[in-house]
Design an enzyme around this catalytic site. Structure first.
Site, PDB file in Angstrom:
ATOM      1  N   HIS A   1       1.242  -1.093  -0.108  1.00  0.00           N
ATOM      2  CA  HIS A   1      -0.081   0.020   0.186  1.00  0.00           C
ATOM      3  C   HIS A   1       0.750   1.501  -0.489  1.00  0.00           C
ATOM      4  O   HIS A   1       1.296   1.484   1.127  1.00  0.00           O
ATOM      5  CB  HIS A   1      -0.930   0.164   1.783  1.00  0.00           C
ATOM      6  CG  HIS A   1      -1.893   0.944   1.076  1.00  0.00           C
ATOM      7  ND1 HIS A   1      -2.038   1.636   2.292  1.00  0.00           N
ATOM      8  CD2 HIS A   1      -2.557   1.936   0.309  1.00  0.00           C
ATOM      9  CE1 HIS A   1      -3.111   2.739   2.047  1.00  0.00           C
ATOM     10  NE2 HIS A   1      -3.178   2.865   0.412  1.00  0.00           N
TER      11      HIS A   1
ATOM     12  N   TYR B   1       6.273  12.986 -22.804  1.00  0.00           N
ATOM     13  CA  TYR B   1       5.416  13.749 -21.347  1.00  0.00           C
ATOM     14  C   TYR B   1       4.690  12.142 -21.165  1.00  0.00           C
ATOM     15  O   TYR B   1       3.471  11.878 -20.255  1.00  0.00           O
ATOM     16  CB  TYR B   1       4.775  14.608 -21.353  1.00  0.00           C
ATOM     17  CG  TYR B   1       5.600  15.598 -21.364  1.00  0.00           C
ATOM     18  CD1 TYR B   1       6.214  16.017 -20.447  1.00  0.00           C
ATOM     19  CD2 TYR B   1       5.218  16.542 -22.121  1.00  0.00           C
ATOM     20  CE1 TYR B   1       7.067  17.281 -21.092  1.00  0.00           C
ATOM     21  CE2 TYR B   1       6.417  17.788 -23.143  1.00  0.00           C
ATOM     22  CZ  TYR B   1       7.237  17.655 -22.353  1.00  0.00           C
ATOM     23  OH  TYR B   1       7.743  19.143 -22.119  1.00  0.00           O
TER      24      TYR B   1
END
Length: 131
Positions: A20, A120
């Protein structure tokens, strides 16, 4: 032999090891990777594989709670931004300058290099939790 899911052993291992809030990055062929960051180079040729092919396959096996993108994608590659939003419709997006995104690659468990040749086309995925 593994029958389904991510078959690349390095990518499968990294995804299986994510906890997590851990970070994993996927990017275009030109993205510089900081020394010390594991680089999994999947690039075979121009646009092979594409950024979206890899992202979509990783998303089949990884829970994402947040993503990080370069501000510049909004103006320089809006089509790719739309592809990302469609693949992750309910996920929070944080934008930052491209230079900051590059620096943050050092915090990722790995960088997966694709054959993508559009500007990008780089993302940091923040792992969610499945329970």
């Amino acid at each position: 032999m593994k029958k389904s899911g991510i078959l690349n052993s390095e990518v499968a291992s990294v995804v299986a090891g994510m906890g997590h809030m851990d970070w994993l990055s996927i990017g275009d062929a030109g993205m510089p990777v900081p020394m010390g960051t594991k680089k999994i180079d999947l690039c075979v040729d121009k646009e092979l594989p594409t950024f979206m092919q890899i992202l979509e396959n990783v998303l089949k096996e990884m829970k994402i709670q947040k993503i990080y993108l370069a501000d510049e994608i909004k103006d320089q590659n809006p089509e790719q931004l739309e592809n990302i939003k469609q693949a992750l419709p309910d996920v929070e997006i944080e934008f930052m300058p491209h230079t900051d995104l590059k620096k943050n690659l050092a915090k990722t468990h790995a960088f997966i290099r694709t054959g993508e040749m559009t500007p990008y086309s780089n993302i940091i995925l923040e792992s969610g939790v499945t329970f």
